[in-house]
Design an enzyme around this catalytic site. Structure first.
Site, mmCIF file in Angstrom:
data_model
loop_
_atom_site.group_PDB
_atom_site.id
_atom_site.type_symbol
_atom_site.label_atom_id
_atom_site.label_comp_id
_atom_site.label_asym_id
_atom_site.label_seq_id
_atom_site.Cartn_x
_atom_site.Cartn_y
_atom_site.Cartn_z
ATOM 1 N N PHE A 12 0.823 -1.461 -0.215
ATOM 2 C CA PHE A 12 0.172 0.417 0.003
ATOM 3 C C PHE A 12 1.027 0.821 0.112
ATOM 4 C CE2 PHE A 12 -2.210 3.040 3.305
ATOM 5 C CZ PHE A 12 -2.886 3.541 2.333
ATOM 6 N N THR A 38 3.619 -10.973 -0.682
ATOM 7 C CA THR A 38 2.820 -11.505 -0.079
ATOM 8 C C THR A 38 1.681 -11.546 -0.396
ATOM 9 O OG1 THR A 38 2.905 -9.901 1.426
ATOM 10 C CG2 THR A 38 4.926 -11.201 2.476
ATOM 11 N N SER A 89 2.163 -6.076 8.336
ATOM 12 C CA SER A 89 1.732 -5.058 8.239
ATOM 13 C C SER A 89 0.143 -4.868 9.395
ATOM 14 C CB SER A 89 1.449 -3.875 7.527
ATOM 15 O OG SER A 89 0.676 -4.278 6.750
ATOM 16 N N THR A 141 6.027 2.723 12.717
ATOM 17 C CA THR A 141 4.310 3.082 13.167
ATOM 18 C C THR A 141 4.565 3.723 14.763
ATOM 19 O OG1 THR A 141 2.163 1.942 13.871
ATOM 20 C CG2 THR A 141 4.401 0.963 14.213
ATOM 21 N N ASP A 142 3.048 4.310 14.344
ATOM 22 C CA ASP A 142 3.154 4.628 16.354
ATOM 23 C C ASP A 142 2.569 4.405 17.059
ATOM 24 O OD1 ASP A 142 0.857 4.352 15.135
ATOM 25 O OD2 ASP A 142 -0.831 7.200 15.450
ATOM 26 N N GLU A 143 2.486 2.858 16.644
ATOM 27 C CA GLU A 143 2.040 1.570 17.296
ATOM 28 C C GLU A 143 3.290 1.433 18.832
ATOM 29 O OE1 GLU A 143 -0.832 -0.766 15.943
ATOM 30 O OE2 GLU A 143 -0.940 0.472 13.879
ATOM 31 N N TYR A 166 3.061 -6.957 16.195
ATOM 32 C CA TYR A 166 3.325 -6.341 14.675
ATOM 33 C C TYR A 166 3.790 -5.419 15.667
ATOM 34 C CZ TYR A 166 2.699 -2.576 12.088
ATOM 35 O OH TYR A 166 3.547 -1.414 10.929
ATOM 36 N N LYS A 170 7.959 -3.912 15.150
ATOM 37 C CA LYS A 170 8.599 -2.967 14.111
ATOM 38 C C LYS A 170 9.406 -2.154 15.920
ATOM 39 C CE LYS A 170 7.373 -1.221 11.043
ATOM 40 N NZ LYS A 170 7.710 -2.062 10.198
ATOM 41 N N LEU A 206 -9.921 -1.199 8.385
ATOM 42 C CA LEU A 206 -10.080 -0.978 8.370
ATOM 43 C C LEU A 206 -11.124 0.428 7.282
ATOM 44 C CD1 LEU A 206 -12.728 -0.257 10.501
ATOM 45 C CD2 LEU A 206 -11.644 2.188 11.545
ATOM 46 N N TYR A 223 -15.404 -3.149 15.848
ATOM 47 C CA TYR A 223 -14.278 -4.066 17.187
ATOM 48 C C TYR A 223 -15.323 -2.967 18.024
ATOM 49 C CZ TYR A 223 -11.224 -5.440 13.880
ATOM 50 O OH TYR A 223 -10.740 -6.773 12.733
ATOM 51 N N PRO A 304 -8.523 -8.775 20.547
ATOM 52 C CA PRO A 304 -7.750 -8.759 22.544
ATOM 53 C C PRO A 304 -6.004 -7.444 22.321
ATOM 54 C CG PRO A 304 -7.401 -10.136 20.551
ATOM 55 C CD PRO A 304 -7.946 -9.419 19.636
ATOM 56 N N HIS A 306 -6.627 -5.089 22.156
ATOM 57 C CA HIS A 306 -6.734 -3.276 21.933
ATOM 58 C C HIS A 306 -6.317 -2.230 22.408
ATOM 59 C CE1 HIS A 306 -9.726 -1.557 18.371
ATOM 60 N NE2 HIS A 306 -9.173 -0.943 18.270
HETATM 61 P P1 NAD Z 1 1.111 -3.533 3.021
HETATM 62 O O1 NAD Z 1 1.078 -4.688 3.999
HETATM 63 O O2 NAD Z 1 0.570 -3.371 2.307
HETATM 64 O O3 NAD Z 1 2.931 -3.961 2.649
HETATM 65 C C1 NAD Z 1 3.706 -3.846 2.845
HETATM 66 C C2 NAD Z 1 4.532 -4.925 1.943
HETATM 67 O O4 NAD Z 1 6.299 -5.604 2.188
HETATM 68 C C3 NAD Z 1 4.178 -5.683 0.315
HETATM 69 O O5 NAD Z 1 4.192 -5.636 -0.809
HETATM 70 C C4 NAD Z 1 4.438 -7.652 0.956
HETATM 71 O O6 NAD Z 1 4.957 -8.476 -0.162
HETATM 72 C C5 NAD Z 1 6.115 -6.225 1.625
HETATM 73 N N1 NAD Z 1 7.380 -8.173 1.977
HETATM 74 C C6 NAD Z 1 6.455 -8.169 3.783
HETATM 75 N N2 NAD Z 1 7.277 -9.305 3.785
HETATM 76 C C7 NAD Z 1 8.324 -8.820 3.291
HETATM 77 C C8 NAD Z 1 9.671 -9.631 2.414
HETATM 78 N N3 NAD Z 1 9.853 -10.774 4.222
HETATM 79 N N4 NAD Z 1 10.602 -9.520 1.811
HETATM 80 C C9 NAD Z 1 9.781 -8.608 1.308
HETATM 81 N N5 NAD Z 1 8.952 -7.817 0.526
HETATM 82 C C10 NAD Z 1 8.144 -7.886 2.076
HETATM 83 O O7 NAD Z 1 2.281 -2.304 4.317
HETATM 84 P P2 NAD Z 1 1.342 -0.997 3.965
HETATM 85 O O8 NAD Z 1 0.614 -0.728 5.081
HETATM 86 O O9 NAD Z 1 1.882 0.011 2.976
HETATM 87 O O10 NAD Z 1 2.665 -0.898 5.152
HETATM 88 C C11 NAD Z 1 4.126 -0.502 5.236
HETATM 89 C C12 NAD Z 1 5.033 -0.238 5.619
HETATM 90 O O11 NAD Z 1 4.935 0.634 6.807
HETATM 91 C C13 NAD Z 1 5.918 -1.316 7.230
HETATM 92 O O12 NAD Z 1 6.819 -1.027 7.542
HETATM 93 C C14 NAD Z 1 4.726 -0.632 8.328
HETATM 94 O O13 NAD Z 1 4.737 -0.755 9.408
HETATM 95 C C15 NAD Z 1 4.801 0.920 7.962
HETATM 96 N N6 NAD Z 1 3.653 1.370 8.709
HETATM 97 C C16 NAD Z 1 1.897 1.868 8.386
HETATM 98 C C17 NAD Z 1 1.428 2.690 8.315
HETATM 99 C C18 NAD Z 1 -0.759 1.773 7.716
HETATM 100 O O14 NAD Z 1 -1.507 3.016 8.325
HETATM 101 N N7 NAD Z 1 -0.492 1.264 6.528
HETATM 102 C C19 NAD Z 1 1.228 3.587 9.072
HETATM 103 C C20 NAD Z 1 2.397 4.006 9.931
HETATM 104 C C21 NAD Z 1 3.888 2.267 9.524
HETATM 105 P P1 TYD Z 2 -6.850 -1.419 11.224
HETATM 106 O O1 TYD Z 2 -6.843 -0.688 10.090
HETATM 107 O O2 TYD Z 2 -6.015 -2.889 11.607
HETATM 108 O O3 TYD Z 2 -4.686 -0.072 11.799
HETATM 109 P P2 TYD Z 2 -4.595 -0.464 12.965
HETATM 110 O O4 TYD Z 2 -5.202 -1.690 13.934
HETATM 111 O O5 TYD Z 2 -3.185 -0.744 12.558
HETATM 112 O O6 TYD Z 2 -4.161 0.797 13.982
HETATM 113 O O7 TYD Z 2 -7.752 -0.813 11.869
HETATM 114 C C1 TYD Z 2 -8.084 0.555 12.514
HETATM 115 C C2 TYD Z 2 -9.020 0.784 13.792
HETATM 116 O O8 TYD Z 2 -9.967 -0.081 13.310
HETATM 117 C C3 TYD Z 2 -8.242 -0.664 14.547
HETATM 118 O O9 TYD Z 2 -8.842 0.306 15.999
HETATM 119 C C4 TYD Z 2 -9.096 -1.488 14.955
HETATM 120 C C5 TYD Z 2 -10.513 -0.934 13.963
HETATM 121 N N1 TYD Z 2 -10.983 -1.313 13.487
HETATM 122 C C6 TYD Z 2 -13.104 -2.139 13.219
HETATM 123 O O10 TYD Z 2 -12.915 -2.203 13.950
HETATM 124 N N2 TYD Z 2 -12.729 -3.191 12.155
HETATM 125 C C7 TYD Z 2 -12.573 -4.090 11.599
HETATM 126 O O11 TYD Z 2 -12.950 -4.161 10.624
HETATM 127 C C8 TYD Z 2 -10.421 -3.553 11.362
HETATM 128 C C9 TYD Z 2 -10.076 -4.485 9.888
HETATM 129 C C10 TYD Z 2 -10.105 -2.316 12.447
#
Ligand code: NAD
Ligand code: TYD
Length: 365
Positions: A12, A38, A89, A141-143, A166, A170, A206, A223, A304, A306
């Site tokens: 993404f 993946t 992720s 991530t902020d998590e 997760y 991270k 979500l 949730y 769990p 959360h």
């Molecule tokens: P995503 O799950 O959409 O994409 C992850 C990508 O990494 C995929 O293309 C997958 O094929 C690849 N990948 C997984 N394992 C791999 C491996 N062993 N070798 C090579 N490639 C591999 O994730 P995303 O939401 O795009 O998140 C990207 C990064 O940003 C992550 O490090 C995540 O922790 C961080 N992040 C995400 C968010 C969010 O809201 N999505 C917020 C803050 C930080």
């Molecule tokens: P998510 O998109 O999984 O991101 P993160 O857990 O990394 O914050 O979830 C965002 C918020 O939405 C989180 O508080 C969990 C909640 N959630 C739901 O309420 N329903 C859902 O189906 C999903 C996937 C998440």
């Protein structure tokens, strides 16, 4: 910067970042995207970019945990920078199967750090001369900071307190990245960002889950009591922040990135419903069978452990690098919902799993 290695660029944020770098950032060099593909990786996210920037964009299917492969790529391409997105992720998946999170997020980051140390610092196995004009940016991530009560925000100085497999994986990778800076002098930067949303978001998270379920008249699962709070940032703003840090950030420094948009989950779901009512009114959507979108909201069993609330203080990146979010939440949600409505081919391929069949044909193991 002439050649950049992006890991996880078929996911993404990574695919949005690569699009941003070529189309908006004025990047003139070459970029190699290393991705294992993946379930979350989909090169279709970048098929137009791959065609348009042929010669400057290369895709390598491979695992960041594969030391040999990563080392060979560093030797072959002489990377000037790494932007490391690749990760498992999804929090819910980490609860049911944490192993891949430990492998990719911790061991994979370690493997990249070792290759960079070797290639750039003149230390480690197969080392060449030291380089100062390089950068390793780790996307986190902020998590990692844990869960907030009703008040306060995460600062860069907030102690780490990860609570899911997760976020623990991270956090561990962040510590390794910092250790490589302090111990080996590797020029690293780290960003800890809040929840992203936007195009190409895999529909397990979500916002895309709710958009696609609503379009099909399926339940919108919320949730617990729906009052958990996340701070939402449009993905392109995150990409701009990473590009700014990569070019102007100080080695060894961490930057928090956030949207200044705290929202309860239930309000996020209602905003998606409102955007859909505007773009595809429920009476015109036969899947709704006379209901409106909000009627589909269904409270389900809580996740769990959360985390209750996340909120980001991004003063540092604002003051030091002049970055701030530019897309407001309502506008960003409208754009996002419109993207899902106008890309039925992408949605179909992802929802039916057809993209996996295409991957297996085009990227044999
Ligand atoms: P995503 O799950 O959409 O994409 C992850 C990508 O990494 C995929 O293309 C997958 O094929 C690849 N990948 C997984 N394992 C791999 C491996 N062993 N070798 C090579 N490639 C591999 O994730 P995303 O939401 O795009 O998140 C990207 C990064 O940003 C992550 O490090 C995540 O922790 C961080 N992040 C995400 C968010 C969010 O809201 N999505 C917020 C803050 C930080
Ligand atoms: P998510 O998109 O999984 O991101 P993160 O857990 O990394 O914050 O979830 C965002 C918020 O939405 C989180 O508080 C969990 C909640 N959630 C739901 O309420 N329903 C859902 O189906 C999903 C996937 C998440």
């Amino acid at each position: 910067m002439k050649t950049i290695l992006v890991t996880g660029g078929a996911g993404f944020i990574g695919s949005n970042f690569i699009r941003y770098v070529f189309e908006k950032a004025g990047f003139k060099g070459r970029l190699v995207n290393l991705d294992k593909l993946t379930y979350a990786g989909n090169p279709e996210n970048l098929s137009d970019i791959a065609r348009k920037y042929k010669g400057r964009y290369a895709f390598v299917k491979g695992d960041i945990c594969d030391y040999g492969l990563v080392g060979r790529l560093f030797k072959k391409h002489k990377f000037d920078a790494v932007v490391h997105f690749a990760a498992e992720s999804h929090v819910d998946r980490s609860i049911f199967g944490p192993k891949d999170f430990v492998e990719t997020n911790i061991h994979g980051t370690f493997s990249l750090l070792e290759a960079a140390r070797s290639a750039w610092t003149g230390q480690g196995p197969g080392a060449s001369a030291g380089r100062k004009d390089v950068r390793f940016h780790h996307v986190s991530t902020d998590e990692v900071y844990g869960s907030l009560g009703a008040a306060g925000k995460f600062k860069e100085t907030t102690p780490y307190d990860p609570r899911s497999p997760y976020s623990a994986s991270k956090a561990s990778s962040d510590h390794l990245v910092r250790a490589y800076h302090h111990t080996y002098g590797l020029p690293v930067t780290i960003s800890n960002c809040s929840n992203n949303y936007g195009p190409y978001h895999f529909p397990e998270k979500l916002i895309p889950l709710v958009i696609l379920n609503a379009m099909e008249g399926k339940p919108l699962p919320v949730y617990g009591d729906g009052k958990n709070v996340r701070d939402w940032l449009y993905v392109e703003d995150h990409c701009a922040a990473i590009w700014r840090i990569l070019n102007k950030g100080v080695p060894g420094r961490t930057y928090n990135v956030g949207g200044d948009r705290e929202m309860k989950n239930i309000d996020v779901v209602r905003s998606v419903c409102a955007a859909l009512e505007e773009l595809l009114p429920s009476p015109e959507n036969p899947a709704l069978k006379g209901k409106n979108y909000e009627d589909l909201i269904t409270f389900v069993k809580d996740r769990p452990g959360h985390d209750r609330r996340y909120a980001i203080d991004f003063t540092r990146i604002k003051k030091e690098l002049g970055w701030r979010p530019s897309v407001d939440f309502n506008g960003g949600i409208l754009r996002t919902v419109r993207w899902y409505l106008t890309n039925p081919g992408w949605v179909r391929n992802v929802k039916t799993g057809a993209y996996r069949k295409w991957l297996d044909k085009n990227y044999r193991r």
